[in-house]
Scaffold this active site. Structure first.
Site, PDB file in Angstrom:
ATOM      1  N   TYR A  14      -9.640  14.871  -7.051  1.00  0.00           N
ATOM      2  CA  TYR A  14      -8.798  14.046  -7.924  1.00  0.00           C
ATOM      3  C   TYR A  14      -7.965  14.943  -8.849  1.00  0.00           C
ATOM      4  CZ  TYR A  14      -7.451  10.893 -11.711  1.00  0.00           C
ATOM      5  OH  TYR A  14      -6.729  10.202 -12.653  1.00  0.00           O
ATOM      6  N   GLY A  15      -8.609  15.893  -9.488  1.00  0.00           N
ATOM      7  CA  GLY A  15      -7.888  16.826 -10.338  1.00  0.00           C
ATOM      8  C   GLY A  15      -6.875  17.638  -9.545  1.00  0.00           C
ATOM      9  N   ALA A  16      -7.250  18.049  -8.343  1.00  0.00           N
ATOM     10  CA  ALA A  16      -6.328  18.818  -7.505  1.00  0.00           C
ATOM     11  C   ALA A  16      -5.100  17.987  -7.152  1.00  0.00           C
ATOM     12  CB  ALA A  16      -7.040  19.273  -6.234  1.00  0.00           C
ATOM     13  N   ALA A  17      -5.301  16.704  -6.873  1.00  0.00           N
ATOM     14  CA  ALA A  17      -4.184  15.824  -6.533  1.00  0.00           C
ATOM     15  C   ALA A  17      -3.237  15.660  -7.715  1.00  0.00           C
ATOM     16  CB  ALA A  17      -4.704  14.471  -6.073  1.00  0.00           C
ATOM     17  N   LYS A  18      -3.791  15.496  -8.913  1.00  0.00           N
ATOM     18  CA  LYS A  18      -2.950  15.327 -10.091  1.00  0.00           C
ATOM     19  C   LYS A  18      -2.236  16.633 -10.458  1.00  0.00           C
ATOM     20  CE  LYS A  18      -3.734  10.966 -11.016  1.00  0.00           C
ATOM     21  NZ  LYS A  18      -2.654   9.959 -10.852  1.00  0.00           N
ATOM     22  N   ASP A  78       0.870  -1.176   0.000  1.00  0.00           N
ATOM     23  CA  ASP A  78       0.000   0.000   0.000  1.00  0.00           C
ATOM     24  C   ASP A  78       0.906   1.224   0.000  1.00  0.00           C
ATOM     25  OD1 ASP A  78      -1.665   2.135   0.505  1.00  0.00           O
ATOM     26  OD2 ASP A  78      -2.688   1.215   2.205  1.00  0.00           O
ATOM     27  N   ASN A  84       2.385   4.794 -10.756  1.00  0.00           N
ATOM     28  CA  ASN A  84       1.098   4.665 -11.430  1.00  0.00           C
ATOM     29  C   ASN A  84      -0.058   4.468 -10.457  1.00  0.00           C
ATOM     30  OD1 ASN A  84      -0.749   3.766 -13.807  1.00  0.00           O
ATOM     31  ND2 ASN A  84      -0.753   2.004 -12.417  1.00  0.00           N
TER      32      ASN A  84
END
Length: 240
Positions: free
Chosen positions: A144-148, A55, A79
């Site tokens: 999710y977008g903020a993390a990427k 993990d 990934n």
């Protein structure tokens, strides 16, 4: 000359395609993830692919992984991740919002940072770190977008730190990629058609489109490319 490649989240989808790409060209490949079964399936029939459970959001799990890894890693492919909002209980209170927001940061940004930090002393000169980003970093998709987007920003500093050691660090940013479990079978035909129509090439991306790009960034041909985000989205989002 055979290299040692570590692919996180290597049991399914893009990660699996990346692992197979390197293995089929003679590299030793370590695939990691939280579930053993898909890792074993990814390794089946390929003697140079080795499955290891980890993990990557958990420092303890990463520390345990280090004891099973070789002393030299030539290519690290971060990934592991995915949009964890697709797995929530849909609660709307503030505490749940905070929990769900942090889950995407952990899965997509913190996991890559922790893994790269854990392996820092084993990353070989002449090697590469490649992260899987997303078109969502530029088009928006909540946490999710903020993390990427954060991943791309963090990679800038990483590339500066690794550059003097002759190690490159880049982000591959896919658009819509078919034949993965990213959407958990919740993608409607209408939405899929919209995503395909948005691409200039008129088709969805494939895991192999992404694995080929990852392999290029890890190749001798890309030694002067670092600190970059390489968009692989069929022209859905263009740059200049």
């Amino acid at each position: 000359m055979s290299r040692t490649i570590l692919v996180t989240g290597g049991g399914t989808g893009i990660g699996r395609a990346v692992a197979h790409h390197f293995a089929d060209r003679g590299d030793e490949v370590l695939v990691t993830g939280r579930r053993l079964a898909p890792l074993e399936e990814a390794a089946a029939g390929r003697a140079t692919v080795r499955p290891l459970v980890c993990d990557h959001t958990d420092p303890r799990s990463l520390t345990e992984l280090l004891a099973r890894l070789p002393e030299r890693i030539d290519v690290l492919v971060n990934n592991a991740g995915g949009n964890t909002d697709l797995d929530t209980d849909e609660a709307t209170d503030l505490a749940s919002y905070a929990r769900d927001f942090r889950a995407n940061l952990d899965a997509n940004l913190v996991s890559a940072a922790l893994t790269t930090r854990a392996l820092d002393g084993r990353l070989a000169a002449g090697g590469a770190v490649v992260h899987l980003g997303s078109i969502a970093a530029d088009q928006g998709a909540g946490s999710y977008g903020a993390a990427k987007a954060g991943l791309a920003s963090w990679n800038v500093e990483l590339s500066r730190n690794l550059g003097p050691r002759d190690i490159t660090a880049n982000v591959v940013s896919p658009g819509y990629v078919a034949d993965t479990d990213f959407f958990r079978d919740r993608l409607t035909d209408e939405r899929r058609d919209q995503l395909v129509a948005a691409a200039a090439v008129g088709r969805a991306g494939s895991p192999e489109d992404i694995s080929g790009t990852v392999a290029f960034l890890a190749s001798p041909a890309a030694r002067h490319i670092t600190g970059q985000v390489l968009n692989v989205n069929g022209g859905t989002r263009t740059t200049r």
